[in-house]
Every structure is written in C-alpha cells, then in structure tokens.
Design a protein around this motif. Structure first.
Motif, PDB file in Angstrom:
ATOM      1  N   UNK A  18       1.644 108.742   1.403  1.00 35.85           N
ATOM      2  CA  UNK A  18       2.210 108.139   2.609  1.00 35.85           C
ATOM      3  C   UNK A  18       2.237 106.614   2.494  1.00 35.85           C
ATOM      4  N   UNK A  19       1.171 106.035   1.960  1.00 32.89           N
ATOM      5  CA  UNK A  19       1.126 104.591   1.774  1.00 32.89           C
ATOM      6  C   UNK A  19       2.194 104.151   0.770  1.00 32.89           C
ATOM      7  N   UNK A  20       2.370 104.928  -0.284  1.00 28.40           N
ATOM      8  CA  UNK A  20       3.382 104.599  -1.290  1.00 28.40           C
ATOM      9  C   UNK A  20       4.783 104.642  -0.678  1.00 28.40           C
ATOM     10  N   UNK A  21       5.070 105.661   0.128  1.00 30.76           N
ATOM     11  CA  UNK A  21       6.367 105.778   0.792  1.00 30.76           C
ATOM     12  C   UNK A  21       6.554 104.642   1.805  1.00 30.76           C
ATOM     13  N   UNK A  22       5.491 104.343   2.530  1.00 27.62           N
ATOM     14  CA  UNK A  22       5.538 103.237   3.494  1.00 27.62           C
ATOM     15  C   UNK A  22       5.857 101.928   2.782  1.00 27.62           C
ATOM     16  N   UNK A  23       5.140 101.643   1.711  1.00 26.16           N
ATOM     17  CA  UNK A  23       5.350 100.398   0.968  1.00 26.16           C
ATOM     18  C   UNK A  23       6.762 100.306   0.392  1.00 26.16           C
ATOM     19  N   UNK A  24       7.312 101.430   0.028  1.00 28.90           N
ATOM     20  CA  UNK A  24       8.657 101.456  -0.544  1.00 28.90           C
ATOM     21  C   UNK A  24       9.721 101.118   0.495  1.00 28.90           C
ATOM     22  N   UNK A  25       9.525 101.522   1.742  1.00 26.35           N
ATOM     23  CA  UNK A  25      10.566 101.396   2.763  1.00 26.35           C
ATOM     24  C   UNK A  25      10.275 100.403   3.888  1.00 26.35           C
ATOM     25  N   UNK A  26       9.055  99.910   4.018  1.00 23.25           N
ATOM     26  CA  UNK A  26       8.702  99.119   5.208  1.00 23.25           C
ATOM     27  C   UNK A  26       9.531  97.837   5.337  1.00 23.25           C
ATOM     28  N   UNK A  27       9.766  97.118   4.254  1.00 22.88           N
ATOM     29  CA  UNK A  27      10.513  95.865   4.358  1.00 22.88           C
ATOM     30  C   UNK A  27      11.960  96.115   4.789  1.00 22.88           C
ATOM     31  N   UNK A  28      12.613  97.083   4.172  1.00 24.09           N
ATOM     32  CA  UNK A  28      13.995  97.409   4.529  1.00 24.09           C
ATOM     33  C   UNK A  28      14.125  97.867   5.974  1.00 24.09           C
ATOM     34  N   UNK A  29      13.163  98.658   6.436  1.00 22.07           N
ATOM     35  CA  UNK A  29      13.211  99.149   7.810  1.00 22.07           C
ATOM     36  C   UNK A  29      12.911  98.026   8.804  1.00 22.07           C
ATOM     37  N   UNK A  30      12.080  97.065   8.391  1.00 23.07           N
ATOM     38  CA  UNK A  30      11.816  95.896   9.234  1.00 23.07           C
ATOM     39  C   UNK A  30      13.115  95.109   9.432  1.00 23.07           C
ATOM     40  N   UNK A  31      13.885  94.932   8.369  1.00 27.86           N
ATOM     41  CA  UNK A  31      15.158  94.207   8.465  1.00 27.86           C
ATOM     42  C   UNK A  31      16.103  94.923   9.428  1.00 27.86           C
TER      43      UNK A  31
END
Length: 184
Positions: free
Chosen positions: A18-31
């Motif tokens: 879950x942390x790996x998936x979060x780290x992969x997508x968090x910046x893009x989803x923040x944008x």
C-alpha cells in the motif's frame, strides 16, 4: 514488482505494498486535486481521503481501466465533494494541462493573442459552478460526457449542454473589450 502484483498485495492489506502504491501515485493525484482546490492543505486532505477510499474499495477495482485512471476519478469526485461541502471557488490551473482551445470540435473557439493564462484562469473561476465543473472535467482533465455524467450525477445530454454553454460563456469572458482603442 508488477503493478498487478502490488494491487493484489494491497487487496490483502499488505501495508508495504500500500505504501509503495501510495508513493507511486500520491504526487500525481495531488496535482489533480490542486487543480480543483485553492488550498494546498485541502488538496492533501482530499488525496489522503481518496487513497483511504481506494484502499477500502480496492476489491471493486476490475482493471477495466488503469489503476491511475481509477484513482484519478476518486480524487476528482472527492475534490468536487469537498468544494460542494465548503462552497468554495475552483482554482489554479496548471499551464501544462490547459487545453482551452479545442479546435477539433469548433474552429471558432479561438482567443486573441493578448489573452494570458491568468485571464483564462480568472474566466474559468468566474463561470457558474454548473458550467465550471463540466468545463474543467472536459477541457482540462479530458473526461468524456459519459464519464462526466457519472462523476457529477447528471445526464450525458446535460453534460453536453453545460459544456456548450460553459464554453460560450468562457469565450464571452475571454473576448477582449475595447473602448476607444483602450482595453478594459
């Protein structure tokens, strides 16, 4: 590790996956969230809520679309829900994602060279909410009318109508007005 493997591990509540998936997508989803919300903290909160919802509903993910697209839809819905709950204004656009001139549909949809990105941002912010959301989802995020109708709980016909009216209003707001040769 393959995307499918990570998602399967996430479905089994593997915190490392879950942390790996979060780290992969968090910046893009923040944008994505930041395009809708003025405040950075609100955007962060919406992203966190979106990930919580995504992880809790991961068994509903059927891989008909990419995980990123599925998650983006959750972020957009959460952003719109947040705006509706706070009745806040829509916000800052990222210049890279701005597609105001959609010449494939309408050749007259051009603006004068003197129009700046800030003029476009202000014009979109001044649209009535019912047009603003559809314009942003269609022109900026690239959703089609079926997806917009699902996100906003309106019919496809309403989506098309609101987009048409929103684009007309946007074009009207972007028309340079002059008075005796002076722009105002």
């Amino acid at each position: 590790m393959f995307q499918v493997d990570i998602i399967e591990q996430c479905k089994q509540n593997n915190r490392k996956a879950q942390l790996q998936l979060y780290n992969q997508y968090c910046h893009g989803m923040y944008i994505v969230a930041k395009r809708f919300l003025k405040d950075a903290n609100d955007a962060e909160d919406v992203v966190q809520e979106a990930f919580i919802k995504a992880f809790s509903k991961l068994n509903q993910y059927k891989a008909e679309v990419t995980f990123g697209a599925w998650l983006k839809r959750i972020v957009v819905n959460k952003s719109i829900d947040f705006l509706k709950s706070k009745k806040q204004e829509l916000v800052e656009l990222d210049a890279v994602h701005l597609k105001v001139v959609d010449t494939t549909e309408d050749d007259k949809w051009l603006v004068e060279d003197t129009i700046t990105l800030n003029d476009v941002k202000n014009a979109i912010n001044n649209l009535p909410d019912k047009y603003k959301y559809v314009v942003m989802l269609y022109l900026i995020d690239g959703y089609d009318h079926q997806e917009i109708s699902d996100i906003l709980n309106i019919s496809e016909v309403a989506s098309r109508t609101q987009l048409s009216r929103g684009k007309a209003k946007l074009q009207e707001l972007l028309t340079v007005k002059t008075y005796y040769g002076t722009r105002y």
